[in-house]
Design a protein around this motif. Structure first.
Motif, short mmCIF file in Angstrom:
data_model
loop_
_atom_site.label_atom_id
_atom_site.label_comp_id
_atom_site.label_asym_id
_atom_site.label_seq_id
_atom_site.Cartn_x
_atom_site.Cartn_y
_atom_site.Cartn_z
N ILE A 1 33.12 -16.72 1.01
CA ILE A 1 32.22 -15.73 0.48
C ILE A 1 31.31 -16.20 -0.67
N LEU A 2 29.91 -16.01 -0.47
CA LEU A 2 29.11 -16.65 -1.47
C LEU A 2 28.40 -15.66 -2.42
N PRO A 3 27.96 -16.31 -3.72
CA PRO A 3 27.28 -15.55 -4.72
C PRO A 3 25.78 -15.46 -4.44
N TRP A 4 25.03 -14.89 -5.29
CA TRP A 4 23.54 -14.97 -5.03
C TRP A 4 22.76 -15.99 -5.83
N ASN A 5 23.63 -16.58 -6.48
CA ASN A 5 22.69 -17.69 -7.44
C ASN A 5 22.09 -18.84 -6.76
N TYR A 6 22.94 -19.32 -5.91
CA TYR A 6 22.44 -20.63 -5.02
C TYR A 6 22.75 -20.33 -3.59
N LEU B 1 31.32 -16.73 7.30
CA LEU B 1 30.80 -16.54 5.65
C LEU B 1 29.92 -15.29 5.67
N LYS B 2 30.34 -14.75 4.34
CA LYS B 2 29.83 -13.36 4.20
C LYS B 2 28.98 -13.80 2.90
N PRO B 3 27.51 -13.92 3.16
CA PRO B 3 26.60 -14.17 1.86
C PRO B 3 26.47 -12.78 1.08
N ALA B 4 26.19 -13.23 -0.16
CA ALA B 4 25.99 -11.97 -1.08
C ALA B 4 24.87 -11.01 -0.55
N GLU B 5 25.02 -9.89 -0.63
CA GLU B 5 23.82 -8.72 -0.22
C GLU B 5 22.67 -9.06 -0.73
N ASP B 6 22.65 -9.61 -1.83
CA ASP B 6 21.27 -9.71 -3.07
C ASP B 6 20.77 -10.94 -2.40
N THR C 1 28.18 -5.71 2.28
CA THR C 1 28.65 -5.50 0.98
C THR C 1 30.14 -6.23 0.65
N GLY C 2 30.07 -6.48 -0.73
CA GLY C 2 31.46 -7.38 -0.75
C GLY C 2 32.56 -6.56 -0.64
N HIS C 3 32.68 -5.20 -1.07
CA HIS C 3 33.71 -4.32 -0.96
C HIS C 3 34.24 -4.01 0.35
N GLY D 1 32.00 -16.36 -7.46
CA GLY D 1 31.59 -15.34 -7.71
C GLY D 1 32.14 -14.89 -9.40
N SER D 2 32.52 -13.59 -9.41
CA SER D 2 32.81 -13.12 -10.64
C SER D 2 34.37 -13.14 -10.68
N PRO D 3 34.92 -13.64 -12.05
CA PRO D 3 36.41 -13.65 -12.32
C PRO D 3 36.98 -12.07 -11.68
N LEU E 1 34.61 -19.33 -10.50
CA LEU E 1 34.16 -17.97 -11.20
C LEU E 1 33.57 -18.36 -12.63
N GLY E 2 32.71 -19.14 -12.60
CA GLY E 2 31.78 -19.37 -13.54
C GLY E 2 32.44 -19.95 -15.07
N GLY E 3 31.61 -19.83 -15.72
CA GLY E 3 32.21 -20.49 -17.14
C GLY E 3 31.48 -20.00 -18.39
N LYS F 1 20.20 -4.42 -11.72
CA LYS F 1 21.60 -4.40 -12.17
C LYS F 1 21.61 -5.60 -13.38
N GLN F 2 21.62 -6.85 -12.58
CA GLN F 2 21.98 -8.03 -13.41
C GLN F 2 20.68 -8.15 -14.54
N GLN F 3 19.74 -7.78 -14.56
CA GLN F 3 18.82 -7.85 -15.42
C GLN F 3 19.40 -6.80 -16.65
N GLN F 4 19.58 -5.80 -16.22
CA GLN F 4 20.09 -4.77 -17.20
C GLN F 4 21.41 -5.23 -17.99
N ARG F 5 22.22 -5.98 -17.21
CA ARG F 5 23.57 -6.40 -17.84
C ARG F 5 23.12 -7.66 -18.85
N VAL F 6 22.22 -8.50 -18.56
CA VAL F 6 21.92 -9.52 -19.41
C VAL F 6 21.12 -9.07 -20.56
N ASP G 1 31.82 -14.33 -23.82
CA ASP G 1 31.88 -13.80 -22.51
C ASP G 1 30.66 -14.64 -21.67
N GLU G 2 30.62 -14.58 -20.34
CA GLU G 2 29.51 -15.53 -19.67
C GLU G 2 28.43 -14.33 -19.54
N VAL G 3 27.39 -14.43 -20.03
CA VAL G 3 26.06 -13.62 -19.76
C VAL G 3 25.41 -13.72 -18.42
#
Ligand code: NAP
Ligand code: MG
Length: 482
Positions: free
Chosen positions: A149-154, A175-180, A208-210, A229-231, A252-254, A330-335, A383-385
């Motif tokens: 399962i892949l994330p969307w960043n790379y 492989l299930k890539p990120a929908e984004d 979708t992931g879920h 992806g996320s923790p 899961l990031g850092g 959604k990620q823009q609003q989170r950041v 927290d990871e931004v």
């Protein structure tokens, strides 16, 4: 605008999702939709896992030798390089990355297949001295079917990072890539088939992931899972794996720190520190998002950092600036939420970059910012931004620096900036991280270098020979010959 529909790639062919559902995909630089992907469900995942199962148990893939797999991976690396311009354009459009960053990502993707192509026939077993009259071999075997399962960043790089070592060992993959950000994965599945990978060796199921992701991690036909992806979702994956007694790697990031001591070469450190948080707009698991600075040089360091950071520019891929947009609204609003809260709480700003003129108003842009000195307990320090947001925290001495370095729940990467060799070694032994850089930093660098985390950053190792170990298991053969 032409909207293309991308089917799933299962058992060597393009096929529609069983129940026909689709999901639109968007261009982050403009906010406009540009394609449709399958909204796959459990039935689609089932088709893909069964195809992989057949490929591994009875198909041509399961019969390949390590040498043949090495050649296939190497041929695929060459084909990626031959198609680099097209792949890079897909990646830049889908993720908003500056064009030169997308180019570098495709080069890294090819390098994953080149490295593991060369390594495929170099994973050897061992002979263990045992009792008199016995001979013992330990051999390495693939797990069988591996889920990814892949994330969307790379997305393109991650395709190589997770699939290349698994295929080198001989697993069949789903492989299930990120929908984004899934466009490059779908194109790569087709290219892999052109390179000669037999049907069922690589299957790509969008959705979708879920729904699709959860169906993959809980499928009884999957023998091992690789997740980035996320923790929060990492915990879900680990629980789904536990339900059918399989293991997984979780990346899961850092909240990775730079430790900057008074004796450091600041002229060398500052540009590296700026790049480590602006690269990919801070959407990097190993981004250097905290700078811990010896208090005696705080003002001097902050002035140098402010001057360098003020030059950071944000824009669309074709403008090829330091940062692109954030992946989704959604990620823009989170950041932006993290930035707004820090400002409301009165955290001081050291410097800001700029969104360049000509960046589309509908794009998902965020203005890069450095906060400091940041209170140690503030969310922005812990927290990871996952955006272009850097925090500066002063420390008093070496012991305090170590305490602060290990003060988050994460433990992925760290950097130490000092000329003192004893201090380098003392800290290297005690900092919690899977990679540690001394007087340098390499977010995501080095396919040869084992990579992975501790704590909330996850577990398992990717890259280097370490990944070949995670994607395989040992079998001990005990012969009694008398
Ligand atoms: P996420 O939800 O963890 O997504 C990562 C992958 O997991 C995607 O393919 C996603 O699918 C899938 N997924 C989501 N829910 C799932 C479930 N219940 N079962 C199985 N798979 C599932 O990450 P995100 O929402 O995209 O980003 C949120 C935060 O995660 C970021 O702000 C960042 O902090 C962190 N992150 C870290 C990395 C990293 O490199 N370590 C990468 C990305 C994000 P869909 O997206 O298609 O639904
Ligand atoms: Mg996209």
């Amino acid at each position: 605008m032409k909207i293309d529909f991308h089917q799933n790639f299962i058992d060597g062919a393009w096929i529609d999702p069983v129940d026909g559902g689709t999901i639109p995909i968007y261009e982050p630089a403009t906010g406009e939709p540009f394609g449709l992907i399958a909204a796959s469900g459990a039935a689609d995942v089932d088709l893909a896992v069964n195809a992989a199962r057949r490929a591994f148990d009875d198909g041509a893939w399961g019969r390949t030798t390590a040498t043949e797999r090495g050649r296939l991976l190497t041929r695929f690396a060459d084909l990626i390089l031959q198609n680099a311009a097209e792949l890079s354009a897909i990646e830049a459009k889908d993720t908003g990355k500056p064009q030169s960053v997308a180019d570098a990502d495709i080069a890294a993707l090819a390098r994953y297949f080149e490295f593991y192509g060369g390594a495929a026939d170099k994973l050897h077993g061992e002979v263990i001295p045992y009792l008199s009259g016995y001979h013992v071999n330990v051999v390495r075997e693939p797990h069988g079917v591996t889920g990814h399962i892949l994330p969307w960043n790379y997305p393109a790089q991650m395709f190589g990072r997770t699939l290349a070592p698994s295929l080198a060992v001989g697993n069949a993959t789903v492989l299930k890539p990120a929908e984004d950000a899934c466009a490059s994965s779908l194109r790569l599945a087709e290219l892999a088939s052109e390179a000669g990978f037999p049907e069922g060796a690589i299957n790509v199921v969008a959705g979708t992931g879920h729904v699709a992701g959860a169906a993959l991690a809980s499928h009884r036909g999957v023998d091992f899972m690789s997740f980035t992806g996320s923790p929060e979702v990492g915990q879900i994956i680990q629980k789904l794996c536990a339900d059918h007694y399989i293991t997984c790697t979780l990346e899961l990031g850092g909240k990775s720190p730079h430790l900057v001591f008074a004796d450091a070469d600041l002229d060398a450190a500052v540009p590296v520190i700026v790049k480590a948080i602006t690269q990919n707009s801070g959407q990097t698991c190993s981004a250097g998002s905290r700078v811990l600075v010896e208090r005696t040089i705080l003002d001097k360091f902050a002035a140098l950092l402010a001057a360098a950071f003020a030059k950071v520019r944000v824009g669309a891929p074709e403008m090829d600036l330091d940062c692109g947009p954030i992946i989704t609204r959604k990620q823009q609003q989170r950041v932006q939420g993290f930035i707004d809260r820090a400002r409301e709480d009165g955290v001081a700003v050291i410097s800001e970059g700029e969104i360049a003129e000509g960046a589309a108003a509908g794009g998902f842009y965020v203005k890069p910012v450095v906060f400091g000195p940041v209170p140690r307990s503030h969310a922005i320090a812990l927290d990871e931004v996952f955006g272009p947001v850097l925090t500066v925290l002063p420390f008093e001495d070496e012991a305090d620096a170590l305490r602060l370095a290990n003060a988050t729940e994460y433990g992925l990467v760290a950097a130490i900036w000092t000329r003192d060799g004893g201090r380098q070694l003392r800290l290297a032994k005690r900092i919690r991280s899977g990679q540690l850089f001394i007087n340098c930093y390499g977010a995501g660098a080095g396919i040869e270098l084992p990579f992975g985390g501790a704590g909330k950053s996850g577990h398992g190792r990717e890259k280097g020979f370490a990944a070949l170990h995670d994607f395989s298991k040992t079998k001990t053969l005990v012969f009694h010959h008398g």
